[in-house]
Design a protein around this motif. Structure first.
Motif, PDB file in Angstrom:
ATOM      1  N   ASN A  30       0.887  -1.223   0.080  1.00 47.70           N
ATOM      2  CA  ASN A  30       0.105  -0.128  -0.030  1.00 47.70           C
ATOM      3  C   ASN A  30       0.996   1.143   0.124  1.00 47.70           C
ATOM      4  N   GLN A  48       2.573   0.888  -7.299  1.00 46.38           N
ATOM      5  CA  GLN A  48       1.938   1.579  -8.275  1.00 46.38           C
ATOM      6  C   GLN A  48       0.590   1.508  -8.434  1.00 46.38           C
ATOM      7  N   THR A  70      -1.814   0.485  -6.374  1.00 45.52           N
ATOM      8  CA  THR A  70      -2.732   0.848  -4.989  1.00 45.52           C
ATOM      9  C   THR A  70      -3.704   1.930  -5.337  1.00 45.52           C
ATOM     10  N   CYS A  71      -4.711   1.720  -4.702  1.00 47.59           N
ATOM     11  CA  CYS A  71      -5.976   2.571  -4.802  1.00 47.59           C
ATOM     12  C   CYS A  71      -5.703   3.808  -3.757  1.00 47.59           C
ATOM     13  N   LEU A  72      -4.692   3.944  -3.301  1.00 42.87           N
ATOM     14  CA  LEU A  72      -4.136   5.238  -2.479  1.00 42.87           C
ATOM     15  C   LEU A  72      -3.438   6.231  -3.507  1.00 42.87           C
ATOM     16  N   GLY A  73      -3.720   7.306  -3.253  1.00 37.61           N
ATOM     17  CA  GLY A  73      -3.185   8.509  -3.845  1.00 37.61           C
ATOM     18  C   GLY A  73      -1.619   8.639  -3.127  1.00 37.61           C
ATOM     19  N   GLU A  74      -0.715   9.557  -4.084  1.00 33.36           N
ATOM     20  CA  GLU A  74       0.554   9.798  -3.360  1.00 33.36           C
ATOM     21  C   GLU A  74       0.382  10.454  -2.052  1.00 33.36           C
ATOM     22  N   ARG A  75      -0.549  11.271  -1.510  1.00 33.82           N
ATOM     23  CA  ARG A  75      -0.552  12.102  -0.487  1.00 33.82           C
ATOM     24  C   ARG A  75      -0.942  11.263   0.525  1.00 33.82           C
ATOM     25  N   GLU A  76      -1.777  10.007   0.432  1.00 37.16           N
ATOM     26  CA  GLU A  76      -2.325   8.959   1.431  1.00 37.16           C
ATOM     27  C   GLU A  76      -1.194   8.078   1.409  1.00 37.16           C
ATOM     28  N   LYS A  77      -0.538   7.726   0.260  1.00 38.07           N
ATOM     29  CA  LYS A  77       0.507   6.736   0.549  1.00 38.07           C
ATOM     30  C   LYS A  77       1.626   7.337   1.572  1.00 38.07           C
TER      31      LYS A  77
END
Length: 112
Positions: free
Chosen positions: A42, A46, A48-55
């Motif tokens: 997570n 690449q 993952t359903c998370l955006g860069e900010r969430e990651k």
């Protein structure tokens, strides 16, 4: 929140600050599910359903949980639900005598 009998089927979203707040007020034995999924994937994958900010926030929160473990404030454990599906748990430990200093360090430490 002393025992977890049922795990949610959705991923929980928790910030680094919320984790630190929980650590500060948790009684020994309290359990917090701080992430549901496959943490390593997570944070880096690449697809993952998370955006860069969430990651980025998830990575910060995970590092903070590790630091809390290293400081002796929590135990970190995992519960496997299936392939690439884990609950990541923080279990509050008894506060050490130097808990106030340890918590301050935890909240103020730079996570590289």
């Amino acid at each position: 929140m002393n025992a977890i009998t049922r795990f949610p089927t959705v991923r929980l979203r928790l910030t680094e600050i919320e984790l630190c707040a929980w650590i500060g007020q948790a009684a020994p034995g309290d359990v917090l599910v701080y992430h549901r999924g496959f943490l390593a994937l997570n944070i880096t994958a690449q697809n993952t359903c998370l955006g860069e900010r969430e990651k980025t926030e998830l990575a910060r929160m995970a590092r903070r949980a590790f630091l809390a473990s290293e400081t002796g404030l929590v135990h970190l454990v995992q519960r496997r639900h299936g392939p690439e599906d884990y609950s990541y748990l923080a279990v509050a430990r008894p506060k050490p005598r130097h808990a106030r200093a340890a918590l301050s360090s935890l909240l103020l430490a730079e996570v590289a």
